[in-house]
Design a protein around this motif. Structure first.
Motif, PDB file in Angstrom:
ATOM      1  N   SER A  31       0.858  -1.180   0.000  1.00  0.00           N
ATOM      2  CA  SER A  31       0.000   0.000   0.000  1.00  0.00           C
ATOM      3  C   SER A  31       0.896   1.232   0.000  1.00  0.00           C
ATOM      4  O   SER A  31       2.118   1.116   0.187  1.00  0.00           O
ATOM      5  N   ALA A  32       0.311   2.399  -0.213  1.00  0.00           N
ATOM      6  CA  ALA A  32       1.126   3.613  -0.287  1.00  0.00           C
ATOM      7  C   ALA A  32       0.317   4.848   0.084  1.00  0.00           C
ATOM      8  O   ALA A  32      -0.913   4.866  -0.040  1.00  0.00           O
ATOM      9  N   GLN A  33       1.048   5.885   0.517  1.00  0.00           N
ATOM     10  CA  GLN A  33       0.455   7.178   0.805  1.00  0.00           C
ATOM     11  C   GLN A  33       0.914   8.242  -0.181  1.00  0.00           C
ATOM     12  O   GLN A  33       0.223   9.238  -0.391  1.00  0.00           O
ATOM     13  N   TYR A  34       2.115   8.032  -0.767  1.00  0.00           N
ATOM     14  CA  TYR A  34       2.738   9.072  -1.578  1.00  0.00           C
ATOM     15  C   TYR A  34       3.163   8.510  -2.935  1.00  0.00           C
ATOM     16  O   TYR A  34       3.358   7.306  -3.095  1.00  0.00           O
ATOM     17  N   ASN A  35       3.332   9.413  -3.919  1.00  0.00           N
ATOM     18  CA  ASN A  35       3.784   9.014  -5.249  1.00  0.00           C
ATOM     19  C   ASN A  35       4.690  10.092  -5.817  1.00  0.00           C
ATOM     20  O   ASN A  35       4.335  11.274  -5.815  1.00  0.00           O
ATOM     21  N   ALA A  36       5.841   9.684  -6.311  1.00  0.00           N
ATOM     22  CA  ALA A  36       6.846  10.634  -6.786  1.00  0.00           C
ATOM     23  C   ALA A  36       6.470  11.306  -8.099  1.00  0.00           C
ATOM     24  O   ALA A  36       6.975  12.379  -8.415  1.00  0.00           O
ATOM     25  N   LEU A  37       5.578  10.683  -8.877  1.00  0.00           N
ATOM     26  CA  LEU A  37       5.239  11.237 -10.192  1.00  0.00           C
ATOM     27  C   LEU A  37       3.812  11.759 -10.255  1.00  0.00           C
ATOM     28  O   LEU A  37       3.288  12.012 -11.337  1.00  0.00           O
ATOM     29  N   GLY A  38       3.176  11.921  -9.101  1.00  0.00           N
ATOM     30  CA  GLY A  38       1.828  12.472  -9.079  1.00  0.00           C
ATOM     31  C   GLY A  38       0.745  11.500  -9.489  1.00  0.00           C
ATOM     32  O   GLY A  38      -0.391  11.905  -9.740  1.00  0.00           O
ATOM     33  N   GLU A  39       1.075  10.217  -9.553  1.00  0.00           N
ATOM     34  CA  GLU A  39       0.080   9.196  -9.865  1.00  0.00           C
ATOM     35  C   GLU A  39      -0.656   8.801  -8.581  1.00  0.00           C
ATOM     36  O   GLU A  39      -0.243   9.163  -7.473  1.00  0.00           O
ATOM     37  N   ALA A  40      -1.734   8.071  -8.723  1.00  0.00           N
ATOM     38  CA  ALA A  40      -2.427   7.560  -7.541  1.00  0.00           C
ATOM     39  C   ALA A  40      -1.525   6.550  -6.840  1.00  0.00           C
ATOM     40  O   ALA A  40      -1.043   5.609  -7.478  1.00  0.00           O
ATOM     41  N   PRO A  41      -1.262   6.712  -5.532  1.00  0.00           N
ATOM     42  CA  PRO A  41      -0.383   5.775  -4.829  1.00  0.00           C
ATOM     43  C   PRO A  41      -1.018   4.384  -4.743  1.00  0.00           C
ATOM     44  O   PRO A  41      -2.177   4.254  -4.357  1.00  0.00           O
ATOM     45  N   THR A  42      -0.264   3.359  -5.125  1.00  0.00           N
ATOM     46  CA  THR A  42      -0.778   1.984  -5.092  1.00  0.00           C
ATOM     47  C   THR A  42       0.061   1.070  -4.210  1.00  0.00           C
ATOM     48  O   THR A  42      -0.409   0.020  -3.784  1.00  0.00           O
ATOM     49  N   GLY A  43       1.303   1.442  -3.980  1.00  0.00           N
ATOM     50  CA  GLY A  43       2.254   0.559  -3.305  1.00  0.00           C
ATOM     51  C   GLY A  43       3.401   0.175  -4.213  1.00  0.00           C
ATOM     52  O   GLY A  43       4.480  -0.187  -3.756  1.00  0.00           O
ATOM     53  N   ASN A  44       3.172   0.246  -5.525  1.00  0.00           N
ATOM     54  CA  ASN A  44       4.228  -0.060  -6.481  1.00  0.00           C
ATOM     55  C   ASN A  44       5.263   1.066  -6.477  1.00  0.00           C
ATOM     56  O   ASN A  44       4.928   2.205  -6.798  1.00  0.00           O
ATOM     57  N   PRO A  45       6.527   0.782  -6.133  1.00  0.00           N
ATOM     58  CA  PRO A  45       7.547   1.836  -6.094  1.00  0.00           C
ATOM     59  C   PRO A  45       8.146   2.180  -7.456  1.00  0.00           C
ATOM     60  O   PRO A  45       9.072   2.983  -7.526  1.00  0.00           O
ATOM     61  N   ALA A  46       7.618   1.595  -8.539  1.00  0.00           N
ATOM     62  CA  ALA A  46       8.181   1.837  -9.872  1.00  0.00           C
ATOM     63  C   ALA A  46       8.256   3.323 -10.234  1.00  0.00           C
ATOM     64  O   ALA A  46       9.250   3.761 -10.824  1.00  0.00           O
ATOM     65  N   PRO A  47       7.234   4.145  -9.924  1.00  0.00           N
ATOM     66  CA  PRO A  47       7.353   5.573 -10.252  1.00  0.00           C
ATOM     67  C   PRO A  47       8.568   6.221  -9.590  1.00  0.00           C
ATOM     68  O   PRO A  47       9.260   7.034 -10.212  1.00  0.00           O
ATOM     69  N   SER A  48       8.831   5.853  -8.337  1.00  0.00           N
ATOM     70  CA  SER A  48       9.981   6.417  -7.640  1.00  0.00           C
ATOM     71  C   SER A  48      11.294   5.893  -8.217  1.00  0.00           C
ATOM     72  O   SER A  48      12.271   6.636  -8.343  1.00  0.00           O
ATOM     73  N   THR A  49      11.326   4.615  -8.567  1.00  0.00           N
ATOM     74  CA  THR A  49      12.528   4.067  -9.204  1.00  0.00           C
ATOM     75  C   THR A  49      12.801   4.796 -10.509  1.00  0.00           C
ATOM     76  O   THR A  49      13.939   5.200 -10.784  1.00  0.00           O
ATOM     77  N   ALA A  50      11.754   4.982 -11.311  1.00  0.00           N
ATOM     78  CA  ALA A  50      11.918   5.664 -12.600  1.00  0.00           C
ATOM     79  C   ALA A  50      12.374   7.103 -12.419  1.00  0.00           C
ATOM     80  O   ALA A  50      13.241   7.591 -13.161  1.00  0.00           O
ATOM     81  N   TYR A  51      11.812   7.796 -11.437  1.00  0.00           N
ATOM     82  CA  TYR A  51      12.212   9.177 -11.195  1.00  0.00           C
ATOM     83  C   TYR A  51      13.672   9.242 -10.766  1.00  0.00           C
ATOM     84  O   TYR A  51      14.432  10.103 -11.228  1.00  0.00           O
ATOM     85  N   GLY A  52      14.092   8.323  -9.908  1.00  0.00           N
ATOM     86  CA  GLY A  52      15.476   8.301  -9.484  1.00  0.00           C
ATOM     87  C   GLY A  52      16.438   8.031 -10.628  1.00  0.00           C
ATOM     88  O   GLY A  52      17.504   8.650 -10.728  1.00  0.00           O
ATOM     89  N   VAL A  53      16.067   7.114 -11.512  1.00  0.00           N
ATOM     90  CA  VAL A  53      16.917   6.826 -12.667  1.00  0.00           C
ATOM     91  C   VAL A  53      16.965   8.036 -13.596  1.00  0.00           C
ATOM     92  O   VAL A  53      18.028   8.382 -14.127  1.00  0.00           O
TER      93      VAL A  53
END
Length: 271
Positions: free
Chosen positions: A56-78
């Motif tokens: 589960s998740a509360q926050y999202n690095a790319l402004g997407e709906a938080p789901t628990g998948n950390p892929a948006p944050s991984t992509a932003y970091g890369v």
């Protein structure tokens, strides 16, 4: 890992078995999303273990709906890390920079989208067609055969698929000046970092540039964090990489070896 084709061989019983295995390690290992494993799969694992993250998740690095998948944050970091590496090596922004992305999954596509917004010229490859068609249609990317993606005459190669893509067979054909991607264990063996250095190729150590995902998992456990706070934390990946490059240049050593040394120093200092 679970051995099997995630598109054909996946059951709740298998996920529960994985959860029990993770639980048997008594917290020495914590699992989360990776290739072939979704939020839903982890939620099933979590019925058997308290050491499952990314459910589960509360926050999202790319402004997407938080789901628990950390892929948006991984992509932003890369993205941040790749941009910092291009600035350090090529002394330029991303406009017109040619980037070959190996893998158009959850991370690869999000990375491509951010690079496209900054004017990069994209070349993409994957063993599955869905992400490729989307990248071609929405981002103007050029589709390339998987066996050709690492040998293209581009500025940057971004491995975003399985590990060991940089190996004794692929190394001689690499023409890019930079390797910066999301995949884990990109080097088939540690000494290839030195081989890349000798070829004049700057390698962004994988566990540094793809750390956005684990930073995401950390922030999701904080009630006083936010999208912006998490993004700011992930953005520091760029500064860390530049520190590694500068030290590698000063010491005439491979970037992966310098990254390992810095990590050990930080463990010792903070431990």
């Amino acid at each position: 890992v679970i051995i099997g084709d995630p598109r054909k061989v996946k059951t709740d019983d298998m996920m529960r078995a994985m959860g029990r295995f993770v639980e048997s390690l008594n917290g020495r290992y914590i699992t989360a999303e990776d290739s072939g494993i979704s939020v839903e799969n982890l939620q099933v694992m979590a019925t058997q273990s308290s050491h499952i993250a990314g459910t589960s998740a509360q926050y999202n690095a790319l402004g997407e709906a938080p789901t628990g998948n950390p892929a948006p944050s991984t992509a932003y970091g890369v993205f941040v890390g790749l941009k910092a590496t291009v600035q350090h090596v090529l002394k330029s922004d991303l406009r017109g920079v040619k980037v070959a992305i190996q893998g158009m999954g959850h991370v690869g596509y999000r990375l491509a989208k951010q690079l496209h917004a900054e004017g990069a010229q994209l070349y993409v490859a994957d063993i599955y067609p869905e992400g490729l068609a989307r990248a071609q249609e929405e981002l103007g990317a050029t589709i390339v055969a998987p066996e050709e993606i690492l040998s293209l005459p581009v500025d940057v190669i971004a491995p975003c698929a399985m590990g060991s893509s940089i190996n004794d067979e692929s190394l001689p054909d690499i023409r890019a000046k930079i390797i910066a991607g999301a995949a884990n264990n990109q080097l088939a063996r540690e000494s290839l970092g030195t081989a890349l250095k000798e070829k004049g190729i700057v390698y962004a150590p994988d566990y540094v540039i793809n750390a956005g995902g684990i930073i995401d998992i950390y922030h999701q456990k904080l009630d006083d964090s936010s999208d912006d706070a998490m993004r700011a934390h992930i953005a520091k990946i760029g500064d860390t990489l530049v520190e590694i490059y500068q030290r590698a240049e000063a010491e005439n050593r491979a970037t992966n070896l310098v990254a390992n040394q810095i990590a050990e120093e930080r463990f010792t200092t903070q431990g």
